[in-house]
Design a protein around this motif. Structure first.
Motif, PDB file in Angstrom:
ATOM      1  N   LEU A 118       1.553  -4.189   5.860  1.00 21.68           N
ATOM      2  CA  LEU A 118       0.583  -4.421   6.935  1.00 21.68           C
ATOM      3  C   LEU A 118       0.874  -3.676   8.238  1.00 21.68           C
ATOM      4  CD1 LEU A 118      -2.032  -6.261   7.075  1.00 21.68           C
ATOM      5  CD2 LEU A 118      -0.655  -6.515   5.043  1.00 21.68           C
ATOM      6  N   PRO A 119       2.111  -3.548   8.697  1.00 19.14           N
ATOM      7  CA  PRO A 119       2.318  -2.802   9.946  1.00 19.14           C
ATOM      8  C   PRO A 119       1.777  -1.368   9.883  1.00 19.14           C
ATOM      9  CG  PRO A 119       4.261  -4.098   9.466  1.00 19.14           C
ATOM     10  CD  PRO A 119       3.364  -4.185   8.250  1.00 19.14           C
ATOM     11  N   GLY A 120       1.930  -0.697   8.752  1.00 17.53           N
ATOM     12  CA  GLY A 120       1.385   0.656   8.613  1.00 17.53           C
ATOM     13  C   GLY A 120      -0.131   0.656   8.653  1.00 17.53           C
ATOM     14  N   LYS A 121      -0.746  -0.350   8.048  1.00 23.43           N
ATOM     15  CA  LYS A 121      -2.205  -0.445   8.083  1.00 23.43           C
ATOM     16  C   LYS A 121      -2.692  -0.748   9.506  1.00 23.43           C
ATOM     17  CE  LYS A 121      -2.911  -1.513   3.268  1.00 23.43           C
ATOM     18  NZ  LYS A 121      -3.257  -0.154   2.942  1.00 23.43           N
ATOM     19  N   ALA A 122      -1.960  -1.583  10.222  1.00 21.37           N
ATOM     20  CA  ALA A 122      -2.326  -1.888  11.610  1.00 21.37           C
ATOM     21  C   ALA A 122      -2.212  -0.633  12.483  1.00 21.37           C
ATOM     22  CB  ALA A 122      -1.442  -3.011  12.160  1.00 21.37           C
ATOM     23  N   ARG A 138      -5.436   4.046  15.163  1.00 18.95           N
ATOM     24  CA  ARG A 138      -5.881   5.440  15.255  1.00 18.95           C
ATOM     25  C   ARG A 138      -7.359   5.598  14.876  1.00 18.95           C
ATOM     26  NH1 ARG A 138      -1.139   5.951  12.334  1.00 18.95           N
ATOM     27  NH2 ARG A 138      -2.275   6.650  10.492  1.00 18.95           N
ATOM     28  N   VAL A 139      -7.829   4.779  13.951  1.00 17.79           N
ATOM     29  CA  VAL A 139      -9.187   4.914  13.433  1.00 17.79           C
ATOM     30  C   VAL A 139     -10.231   4.263  14.343  1.00 17.79           C
ATOM     31  CG1 VAL A 139     -10.704   4.149  11.550  1.00 17.79           C
ATOM     32  CG2 VAL A 139      -8.480   5.132  11.030  1.00 17.79           C
ATOM     33  N   GLU A 140      -9.926   3.105  14.874  1.00 16.68           N
ATOM     34  CA  GLU A 140     -10.920   2.332  15.633  1.00 16.68           C
ATOM     35  C   GLU A 140     -11.627   3.131  16.730  1.00 16.68           C
ATOM     36  OE1 GLU A 140     -12.891  -0.119  18.411  1.00 16.68           O
ATOM     37  OE2 GLU A 140     -11.035   0.928  18.895  1.00 16.68           O
ATOM     38  N   PRO A 141     -10.913   3.899  17.541  1.00 13.13           N
ATOM     39  CA  PRO A 141     -11.609   4.649  18.591  1.00 13.13           C
ATOM     40  C   PRO A 141     -12.553   5.731  18.053  1.00 13.13           C
ATOM     41  CG  PRO A 141      -9.232   4.619  19.006  1.00 13.13           C
ATOM     42  CD  PRO A 141      -9.462   4.049  17.646  1.00 13.13           C
ATOM     43  N   ARG A 142     -12.440   6.060  16.771  1.00 13.53           N
ATOM     44  CA  ARG A 142     -13.250   7.143  16.198  1.00 13.53           C
ATOM     45  C   ARG A 142     -14.405   6.636  15.324  1.00 13.53           C
ATOM     46  NH1 ARG A 142      -9.681  11.781  13.841  1.00 13.53           N
ATOM     47  NH2 ARG A 142     -11.695  12.770  14.087  1.00 13.53           N
ATOM     48  N   LEU A 143     -14.643   5.330  15.297  1.00 15.10           N
ATOM     49  CA  LEU A 143     -15.697   4.793  14.434  1.00 15.10           C
ATOM     50  C   LEU A 143     -17.061   5.415  14.713  1.00 15.10           C
ATOM     51  CD1 LEU A 143     -14.884   0.988  14.157  1.00 15.10           C
ATOM     52  CD2 LEU A 143     -14.693   2.735  12.390  1.00 15.10           C
ATOM     53  N   GLU A 144     -17.340   5.725  15.952  1.00 15.21           N
ATOM     54  CA  GLU A 144     -18.642   6.301  16.310  1.00 15.21           C
ATOM     55  C   GLU A 144     -18.926   7.588  15.528  1.00 15.21           C
ATOM     56  OE1 GLU A 144     -22.328   6.414  17.824  1.00 15.21           O
ATOM     57  OE2 GLU A 144     -20.929   4.756  18.098  1.00 15.21           O
ATOM     58  N   VAL A 188     -16.064  -3.892  10.139  1.00 18.37           N
ATOM     59  CA  VAL A 188     -14.813  -3.135  10.085  1.00 18.37           C
ATOM     60  C   VAL A 188     -13.875  -3.574  11.211  1.00 18.37           C
ATOM     61  CG1 VAL A 188     -13.824  -0.819  10.289  1.00 18.37           C
ATOM     62  CG2 VAL A 188     -15.857  -1.193   8.903  1.00 18.37           C
ATOM     63  N   ARG A 189     -14.422  -3.833  12.395  1.00 17.31           N
ATOM     64  CA  ARG A 189     -13.582  -4.293  13.513  1.00 17.31           C
ATOM     65  C   ARG A 189     -13.004  -5.681  13.237  1.00 17.31           C
ATOM     66  NH1 ARG A 189     -17.341  -1.143  17.093  1.00 17.31           N
ATOM     67  NH2 ARG A 189     -15.979   0.480  17.928  1.00 17.31           N
ATOM     68  N   GLU A 190     -13.775  -6.535  12.581  1.00 19.35           N
ATOM     69  CA  GLU A 190     -13.248  -7.852  12.216  1.00 19.35           C
ATOM     70  C   GLU A 190     -12.064  -7.705  11.268  1.00 19.35           C
ATOM     71  OE1 GLU A 190     -16.546 -10.104  10.701  1.00 19.35           O
ATOM     72  OE2 GLU A 190     -17.500 -10.188  12.665  1.00 19.35           O
ATOM     73  N   TRP A 191     -12.188  -6.815  10.271  1.00 16.62           N
ATOM     74  CA  TRP A 191     -11.068  -6.586   9.364  1.00 16.62           C
ATOM     75  C   TRP A 191      -9.893  -5.945  10.094  1.00 16.62           C
ATOM     76  CZ3 TRP A 191      -9.217  -8.537   5.243  1.00 16.62           C
ATOM     77  CH2 TRP A 191     -10.052  -9.180   4.350  1.00 16.62           C
ATOM     78  N   GLY A 192     -10.168  -5.084  11.057  1.00 20.00           N
ATOM     79  CA  GLY A 192      -9.090  -4.512  11.858  1.00 20.00           C
ATOM     80  C   GLY A 192      -8.332  -5.578  12.615  1.00 20.00           C
ATOM     81  N   THR A 248      -6.217  -7.586  10.131  1.00 22.33           N
ATOM     82  CA  THR A 248      -5.054  -6.789   9.721  1.00 22.33           C
ATOM     83  C   THR A 248      -4.001  -6.755  10.809  1.00 22.33           C
ATOM     84  OG1 THR A 248      -6.432  -5.440   8.276  1.00 22.33           O
ATOM     85  CG2 THR A 248      -4.334  -4.483   8.949  1.00 22.33           C
ATOM     86  N   THR A 249      -4.425  -6.526  12.041  1.00 20.50           N
ATOM     87  CA  THR A 249      -3.495  -6.465  13.170  1.00 20.50           C
ATOM     88  C   THR A 249      -2.803  -7.810  13.376  1.00 20.50           C
ATOM     89  OG1 THR A 249      -4.818  -4.742  14.204  1.00 20.50           O
ATOM     90  CG2 THR A 249      -3.319  -5.959  15.641  1.00 20.50           C
ATOM     91  N   THR A 250      -3.561  -8.893  13.310  1.00 21.35           N
ATOM     92  CA  THR A 250      -2.990 -10.228  13.480  1.00 21.35           C
ATOM     93  C   THR A 250      -2.006 -10.550  12.363  1.00 21.35           C
ATOM     94  OG1 THR A 250      -4.960 -10.992  14.641  1.00 21.35           O
ATOM     95  CG2 THR A 250      -3.541 -12.689  13.685  1.00 21.35           C
ATOM     96  N   ALA A 251      -2.399 -10.277  11.125  1.00 23.28           N
ATOM     97  CA  ALA A 251      -1.515 -10.543   9.985  1.00 23.28           C
ATOM     98  C   ALA A 251      -0.222  -9.736  10.101  1.00 23.28           C
ATOM     99  CB  ALA A 251      -2.222 -10.230   8.670  1.00 23.28           C
ATOM    100  N   ALA A 252      -0.329  -8.481  10.492  1.00 22.56           N
ATOM    101  CA  ALA A 252       0.864  -7.642  10.650  1.00 22.56           C
ATOM    102  C   ALA A 252       1.789  -8.231  11.714  1.00 22.56           C
ATOM    103  CB  ALA A 252       0.467  -6.214  11.017  1.00 22.56           C
ATOM    104  N   GLY A 253       1.217  -8.672  12.817  1.00 24.38           N
ATOM    105  CA  GLY A 253       2.015  -9.246  13.896  1.00 24.38           C
ATOM    106  C   GLY A 253       2.720 -10.536  13.506  1.00 24.38           C
ATOM    107  N   ARG A 254       2.160 -11.249  12.540  1.00 25.47           N
ATOM    108  CA  ARG A 254       2.753 -12.516  12.102  1.00 25.47           C
ATOM    109  C   ARG A 254       3.648 -12.364  10.882  1.00 25.47           C
ATOM    110  NH1 ARG A 254      -2.371 -16.649  12.883  1.00 25.47           N
ATOM    111  NH2 ARG A 254      -2.485 -16.370  15.137  1.00 25.47           N
ATOM    112  N   GLY A 255       3.712 -11.132  10.343  1.00 26.73           N
ATOM    113  CA  GLY A 255       4.529 -10.917   9.156  1.00 26.73           C
ATOM    114  C   GLY A 255       3.883 -11.437   7.889  1.00 26.73           C
ATOM    115  N   TRP A 256       2.570 -11.552   7.884  1.00 21.65           N
ATOM    116  CA  TRP A 256       1.828 -12.057   6.732  1.00 21.65           C
ATOM    117  C   TRP A 256       1.348 -10.912   5.868  1.00 21.65           C
ATOM    118  CZ3 TRP A 256      -2.145 -15.866   9.342  1.00 21.65           C
ATOM    119  CH2 TRP A 256      -1.443 -16.929   9.923  1.00 21.65           C
ATOM    120  N   GLY A 257       0.929 -11.226   4.651  1.00 21.22           N
ATOM    121  CA  GLY A 257       0.208 -10.312   3.776  1.00 21.22           C
ATOM    122  C   GLY A 257      -1.262 -10.676   3.805  1.00 21.22           C
TER     123      GLY A 257
END
Length: 88
Positions: free
Chosen positions: A25-29, A34-40, A67-71, A74-83
């Protein structure tokens, strides 16, 4: 299953859409950051390929909201050490 490198088998549900162990998850976060600012940049390709398809977001705005909801998940799960596990 915190701290484990393997997710347990899920024999009762064969159609798991997503299974991502905590260490990935940290790599996905970071990728999301990097991707979020380029969604447009996807607006035109979305309009050409996906707009109005049944079972898909009806608009680019709905797509980016999803997609932002999944982002955020993902970010929250990574921060908590979850899968993550996504089911249909």
């Amino acid at each position: 299953m915190r701290g484990s490198s393997r997710l347990p088998p899920i024999p009762w549900h064969r159609h798991v859409l997503l299974a991502c162990p905590p260490e990935v998850l940290p790599g996905k976060a970071r990728a999301w950051e990097r991707v979020e600012p380029r969604l447009e940049e996807l607006r035109e390709p979305f309009a050409a390929e996906c707009e109005g398809w049944a079972g898909r977001p009806e608009s680019f705005e709905a797509f980016t909201a999803l997609v932002r909801e999944w982002g955020a998940v993902t970010t929250t799960a990574a921060g908590r050490g979850w899968g993550l596990v996504g089911l249909p």
